[in-house]
Design a protein around this motif. Structure first.
Motif, PDB file in Angstrom:
ATOM      1  N   GLN A  49       0.828  -1.214   0.000  1.00 55.52           N
ATOM      2  CA  GLN A  49       0.000   0.000   0.000  1.00 55.52           C
ATOM      3  C   GLN A  49       0.864   1.267   0.000  1.00 55.52           C
ATOM      4  OE1 GLN A  49      -2.535  -0.462   3.404  1.00 55.52           O
ATOM      5  NE2 GLN A  49      -3.782  -2.023   2.416  1.00 55.52           N
ATOM      6  N   MET A  50       1.785   1.344  -0.949  1.00 53.00           N
ATOM      7  CA  MET A  50       2.742   2.447  -0.990  1.00 53.00           C
ATOM      8  C   MET A  50       2.092   3.801  -1.256  1.00 53.00           C
ATOM      9  SD  MET A  50       5.636   1.516  -0.033  1.00 53.00           S
ATOM     10  CE  MET A  50       6.518   2.983  -0.450  1.00 53.00           C
ATOM     11  N   LEU A  51       1.105   3.863  -2.133  1.00 53.50           N
ATOM     12  CA  LEU A  51       0.469   5.156  -2.416  1.00 53.50           C
ATOM     13  C   LEU A  51      -0.161   5.722  -1.151  1.00 53.50           C
ATOM     14  CD1 LEU A  51      -0.297   7.350  -4.401  1.00 53.50           C
ATOM     15  CD2 LEU A  51      -2.356   6.044  -4.945  1.00 53.50           C
ATOM     16  N   ARG A  52      -0.847   4.882  -0.410  1.00 53.98           N
ATOM     17  CA  ARG A  52      -1.467   5.320   0.844  1.00 53.98           C
ATOM     18  C   ARG A  52      -0.404   5.812   1.818  1.00 53.98           C
ATOM     19  NH1 ARG A  52      -3.941   1.732   5.460  1.00 53.98           N
ATOM     20  NH2 ARG A  52      -5.065   3.340   6.596  1.00 53.98           N
ATOM     21  N   LYS A  53       0.705   5.080   1.920  1.00 47.05           N
ATOM     22  CA  LYS A  53       1.772   5.475   2.843  1.00 47.05           C
ATOM     23  C   LYS A  53       2.440   6.778   2.400  1.00 47.05           C
ATOM     24  CE  LYS A  53       2.581   0.849   4.507  1.00 47.05           C
ATOM     25  NZ  LYS A  53       3.470  -0.259   4.696  1.00 47.05           N
ATOM     26  N   LEU A  54       2.579   6.976   1.101  1.00 45.76           N
ATOM     27  CA  LEU A  54       3.168   8.222   0.599  1.00 45.76           C
ATOM     28  C   LEU A  54       2.265   9.414   0.894  1.00 45.76           C
ATOM     29  CD1 LEU A  54       4.691   7.040  -2.794  1.00 45.76           C
ATOM     30  CD2 LEU A  54       5.894   7.527  -0.657  1.00 45.76           C
ATOM     31  N   LEU A  55       0.956   9.223   0.755  1.00 45.43           N
ATOM     32  CA  LEU A  55       0.017  10.309   1.056  1.00 45.43           C
ATOM     33  C   LEU A  55       0.005  10.632   2.550  1.00 45.43           C
ATOM     34  CD1 LEU A  55      -2.939   9.331  -1.302  1.00 45.43           C
ATOM     35  CD2 LEU A  55      -1.308  11.203  -1.597  1.00 45.43           C
ATOM     36  N   ILE A  56       0.012   9.605   3.384  1.00 40.53           N
ATOM     37  CA  ILE A  56       0.068   9.819   4.831  1.00 40.53           C
ATOM     38  C   ILE A  56       1.368  10.523   5.199  1.00 40.53           C
ATOM     39  CG2 ILE A  56       0.295   8.624   7.047  1.00 40.53           C
ATOM     40  CD1 ILE A  56      -1.685   6.531   5.921  1.00 40.53           C
ATOM     41  N   THR A  57       2.473  10.086   4.604  1.00 40.21           N
ATOM     42  CA  THR A  57       3.777  10.699   4.871  1.00 40.21           C
ATOM     43  C   THR A  57       3.766  12.175   4.506  1.00 40.21           C
ATOM     44  OG1 THR A  57       4.947   8.633   4.539  1.00 40.21           O
ATOM     45  CG2 THR A  57       6.218  10.647   4.248  1.00 40.21           C
ATOM     46  N   THR A  58       3.205  12.500   3.354  1.00 37.46           N
ATOM     47  CA  THR A  58       3.158  13.890   2.904  1.00 37.46           C
ATOM     48  C   THR A  58       2.344  14.748   3.858  1.00 37.46           C
ATOM     49  OG1 THR A  58       3.416  13.155   0.621  1.00 37.46           O
ATOM     50  CG2 THR A  58       2.539  15.378   0.963  1.00 37.46           C
ATOM     51  N   ALA A  59       1.197  14.249   4.302  1.00 38.43           N
ATOM     52  CA  ALA A  59       0.338  15.023   5.207  1.00 38.43           C
ATOM     53  C   ALA A  59       0.995  15.210   6.576  1.00 38.43           C
ATOM     54  CB  ALA A  59      -1.015  14.331   5.354  1.00 38.43           C
ATOM     55  N   VAL A  60       1.550  14.142   7.136  1.00 35.54           N
ATOM     56  CA  VAL A  60       2.174  14.233   8.457  1.00 35.54           C
ATOM     57  C   VAL A  60       3.425  15.116   8.390  1.00 35.54           C
ATOM     58  CG1 VAL A  60       3.358  12.901  10.249  1.00 35.54           C
ATOM     59  CG2 VAL A  60       1.231  12.052   9.258  1.00 35.54           C
ATOM     60  N   ALA A  61       4.219  14.965   7.333  1.00 33.54           N
ATOM     61  CA  ALA A  61       5.423  15.783   7.189  1.00 33.54           C
ATOM     62  C   ALA A  61       5.063  17.259   7.052  1.00 33.54           C
ATOM     63  CB  ALA A  61       6.241  15.323   5.985  1.00 33.54           C
TER      64      ALA A  61
END
Length: 92
Positions: A49-61
């Protein structure tokens, strides 16, 4: 904070958050009860689920970067108050 400085800090925060988020929800084929793909490592994730993790990473960062920006821009914690940094305001 300059544009380049802000982007550099955001990039560092983004990578740190990515490495913190990557292990969330990872399940191997044995844990998921599925057949292992031939040639794959036993620890390989079934659905990363890399796309989901990338989106979460972007928001949290971005949230962390916004806090860092406000603290540095409004001088809530001046750089001269950090003990291991050199004094920026003093010229001796």
């Amino acid at each position: 904070m300059s544009l380049i400085g802000g982007l550099a800090i955001y990039g560092l925060i983004w990578w740190l958050v990515l490495f913190a988020v990557l292990p969330f929800g990872v399940r191997t084929s044995a844990e998921a009860g599925e057949a292992k793909v031939e040639g794959a490592a036993d620890s390989a994730p079934v659905r990363p689920q890399m796309l989901r993790k990338l989106l979460i990473t972007t928001a949290v960062a971005f949230a962390i970067w916004a806090v860092v920006f406000v603290v540095l821009d409004s001088r809530l914690i001046p750089l001269d108050d950090i003990p291991f940094l050199p004094r920026f305001g003093e010229h001796e």
